[in-house]
Design an enzyme around this catalytic site. Structure first.
Site: not given
Ligand code: BGC
Length: 816
Positions: A290-291
């Site tokens: 995920d970012w």
């Protein structure tokens, strides 16, 4: 102990129990995580992608290409870079020497987000409520088509199968289909096929047990760092079931989530990535963070992480090259990272000369003039409207108040009837880009940046500035138009010559009702967003708005656009509230779909994919997100001590009567159920544990159909309508939930028609996870209870079957 069969699962060395986390801390303030070491067992080395698997041909091509690449080139494939040439949320750089054009990664689960000339699809919660596998496929396929034409290589959802919906107030539950793992997995698998058949790599997210927004990311306050919440659970509870479905469907990528799991960050958790995902489930694609969810360089690579986003520069890039050169990471690991990424790319045909350019339709600056790439396909209009219609759930309809019967005068009320006041991009993480135009975006955005929770104001429960069609955050969408309920009612009034009245202005909810009104509609909503959890499941303002109108109007329909569970008890019993529609999040065609339903152009056919309680407190300890105490503020410890008992499993176990049970939904006709048939599949041979090798999704024989159940359903009313027949199993053995969904079938029936609904039961549907054997296990001699009916609490047909005990033979008879 809990049945992992129900929700979840894991592999070889079991995960430690929750109590270990508690006792390790001894009650004192936790200032280090060293007492937790080993709670997530080390699982090395990272398995190399198999050469004879689902992606065999693509793996061979990828391996051949990787063999020609320098270490730097291979490392470049593993980390994001900024690409000023496009507006993609993530970019893998091109490697010109091998003709690799790079990759564009872009949200999201309800359509390509943050750009122009794309559609706003219904959110996951809405598609879930359709219980329609075909529609889930078509929706994803249409979405994949738009992503493809925009030059997106990896669509970041659908499917979203985590959060599953453990926490009733969870900010992102609406992105997924249901808090039931079987339903979620079934529609997620269809979504993977839909996206990938359009030539785009599906990214299943968020792996794993990412069940709340509160403390999802590490935060800094002055010189103090607060770590992400640790989701602690035993190895029966692991939220794996729907992920297994998507791996089985061939998802090309999986996104690892923000939080810690048994005190180890998921994106560097070797047990989860190397052990569960790549070994037990035989996943052949690549794992992307995920970012900003990466927390280490060497450790994450060794733990099985393949790609980091949005930037490789923090932990990998030159550091990873150096780590290989100094022997900390074997080059074979980098080869495998690159191979997995390129294999998915080949598998989806992204190497084809006819592929649109990477990010070609993702303008970097929407405010500047740019070439229009219209990603929409007129042929998808039917799917977009169809899904919008099928996700509406009619939950109250007194004396057939709906459908409307040629009313002369209709009045509309409430802040949610009209479109928000703007649909205009603004730079950066703007409310428009994350679908928060109808509310105050301050708190979700605050959550995005990982500020301490106390610095972020609570998120308002309703979105008062207009209708909502999707929730907020990266799961939002940016449609070319929004068809509001008000607009649709106006058009219908034009067509029929109806007197239409409205008052959306009267914020004190003391509107007066025109004397000849035959039907009043009150529009309210329940908003939710990524970045922050909800602060309740109902709000007093909306409730009093409904009651004030209902006090004056004897035929009041309440329409709730809800991004998650919405309670209705404040007005449910009002005698003038004749109908309630949980209209959820229908996407861009919201109003059209609603008007088609209320005017009876089509019967409603959605059913709830979660339990609506009478009171918030009925959800117990998992109503609200876990909030750490002073003791665990720095290393939050979120124990999933309820095991698999979430939603209807918990309501059933505790005998709590819900307002509307899981699986409930009304329509304009009635159905009767009869003729339950249960038959063993005579060609399936069984043993206590699966014996086949691993294919994507786990042991191959877990997917064998071993029993078939059928039931007849008759339309006994006066409207053509669809029924969603549901099958629940009571599995043998101690500590099993009373009932668990293990099958569903949806069919449209003419008036008077009888159809046969079918429920194939796979070996996995009958299995529970054995902690001792570390395997999915059948119960020799065990009696499986079968329930079939219209909802989880309306199950007119019951039966059972018993598995044999010994010998060689069939499901009903013997064992291998
Ligand atoms: C979300 C992901 C999303 C990513 C990229 C993160 O904040 O958790 O679901 O795909 O951002 O926008």
């Amino acid at each position: 102990m809990f049945g992992r069969s129900a929700l979840f699962a894991t592999a070889s060395a079991g995960l430690l129990s929750i109590s270990a986390a508690q006792s390790a801390t001894n009650g004192s303030v936790i200032t280090t995580d060293s007492p937790f070491y080993g709670q997530s067992p080390p699982t090395y080395p990272a398995p190399e992608v198999r050469r004879d698997g689902l992606f065999a041909e693509s793996v061979a091509k990828a391996r051949a290409l990787v063999a020609t690449m320098t270490l730097e080139e291979k490392v470049n494939l593993t980390g994001g870079v900024t690409n000023p040439g496009n507006g993609c949320g993530g970019n893998i750089p091109a490697v010109p020497s091998i003709g690799f054009p790079g990759m564009c990664l872009q949200d999201g689960p309800a359509g390509v987000r943050g750009t122009d000339f794309v559609s706003g699809f219904a959110a996951g919660i809405h598609t879930g409520a359709s219980w329609n596998r075909t529609l889930a496929y078509s929706r994803a396929n249409a979405m994949g088509g738009e992503a493809y034409r925009k030059g997106v290589s990896v669509a970041l959802g659908p499917p979203v199968v985590g959060p599953l919906g453990r926490i009733a107030e969870g900010g992102r539950n609406w992105e997924g289909f249901s808090n039931d793992p079987y339903l979620s997995g079934a529609l997620a698998a269809e979504s993977v096929h839909g996206i990938q058949d359009a030539g785009v790599i599906a990214c299943t997210k968020h792996f794993i047990a990412n069940e709340q927004e509160t403390n999802r990311i590490a935060t800094r306050d002055g010189n103090k760092t607060y770590q992400s919440s640790s989701t602690n659970m035993d190895d029966k509870t692991l939220y794996l079931w729907p992920f297994a479905d998507t791996v089985h469907a061939g998802t090309g990528s999986v996104m690892c989530s923000y939080e810690r799991f048994n005190n180890s960050y998921v994106c560097q958790n070797s047990k989860l990535i190397n052990g569960v995902l790549k070994t037990e489930l035989g996943f052949e694609g690549f794992v992307v963070t995920d970012w900003f969810a990466q927390h280490s360089g060497v450790a994450s690579s060794l733990a099985g992480l393949d790609m980091t986003m949005p930037s490789g520069a923090t932990y990998w890039a030159g550091n990873l090259t150096q780590a290989v050169r100094n022997g900390s990471v074997p080059e074979a690991r980098i080869d495998d990272q690159a191979t997995r990424i390129l294999a998915a790319w080949y598998e989806l045909g992204l190497d084809s000369d006819s592929s649109p350019g990477v990010g070609v339709g993702m303008a970097p600056d929407l405010l500047a003039p740019h070439t229009i790439v219209d990603a929409r396909d007129a042929a998808d209009a039917e799917v977009i409207l169809g899904e919008a219609i099928e996700g509406h759930v009619l939950v109250k309809n007194v004396n057939n108040a709906l459908p409307l019967k040629e009313p002369r005068a209709i009045a509309l009320y409430g802040y949610d009837a009209k479109a928000p006041d703007y649909n205009a991009p603004s730079p950066g993480l703007s409310p428009w880009s994350i679908s928060l135009q109808s509310t105050d975006a301050t708190s979700p955005i605050c959550g995005f940046y990982g500020l301490v929770a106390s610095a972020c104001p609570p998120f308002p429960i309703n979105a008062p500035n207009g209708s909502i069609w999707v929730g907020g955050g990266s799961g939002g969408n940016t449609p070319t138009y929004f068809y509001s309920p008000f607009q649709a009612f106006s058009e219908r009034a034009f067509q029929d010559g109806t007197q239409l009245l409205w008052d959306f202005e009267n914020v004190n909810a003391t509107s007066t009702v025109y004397g000849n009104t035959e039907a009043c509609f009150v529009f309210i909503n329940a908003m939710a967003s990524e970045g922050i959890d909800r602060s309740g499941l109902h709000d007093d303002f909306s409730d009093s708005l409904v009651n004030n109108i209902a006090d004056q109007c004897s035929n009041t329909t309440v329409v709730v656009h809800n991004a998650g569970i919405a309670l209705v008890d404040a007005y449910y019993d009002h005698p003038n509230v004749t109908a309630i529609i949980l209209a959820q999040l229908p996407g861009q065609d919201s109003g059209r779909a609603l008007v088609d339903i209320v005017y009876g152009e089509i019967s409603p056919s959605g059913k709830l994919t979660y339990t609506v309680a009478k009171n918030e407190s009925d959800y117990g300890a998992i109503l609200s997100p876990y909030r750490p105490s002073a003791q665990d503020a720095i290393y939050p410890q979120d124990d999933f001590s309820e095991g698999v008992y979430i939603d209807y499993r918990a309501f059933d176990a505790q005998n709590i009567e819900p307002r509307f049970e899981f699986g409930f939904g009304l329509t304009y006709t009635n159905f009767t159920y009869s003729n339950l048939r249960i038959s063993a599949n005579s060609s399936a041979t069984l043993s206590q544990y699966p014996t086949d090798g691993i294919i994507p999704g786990g042991h191959a024989d877990l997917w064998d159909v071993v029993y078939n159940v059928y039931a007849d359903v008759k339309n006994t009313g006066e409207a053509i309508a669809a029924e969603i027949a549901q099958l629940y199993l009571g599995l043998p053995g101690d500590g099993q939930p009373i009932r668990q969904l293990r099958g569903f079938d949806k069919q449209w029936l003419n008036v008077g028609e009888t159809v046969t609904m079918g429920f194939p039961l796979r070996r996995r549907d009958l299995s529970t996870w054995s902690v001792e054997a570390q395997q999915w296990e059948l119960a020799p001699g065990g009696t499986y209870k079968v329930y079939v009916g219209a909802s989880s609490r309306n199950l007119p047909l019951t039966g059972s079957f018993t598995l044999g005990k010994s010998g060689n033979g069939t499901a009903g008879g013997y064992w291998k």
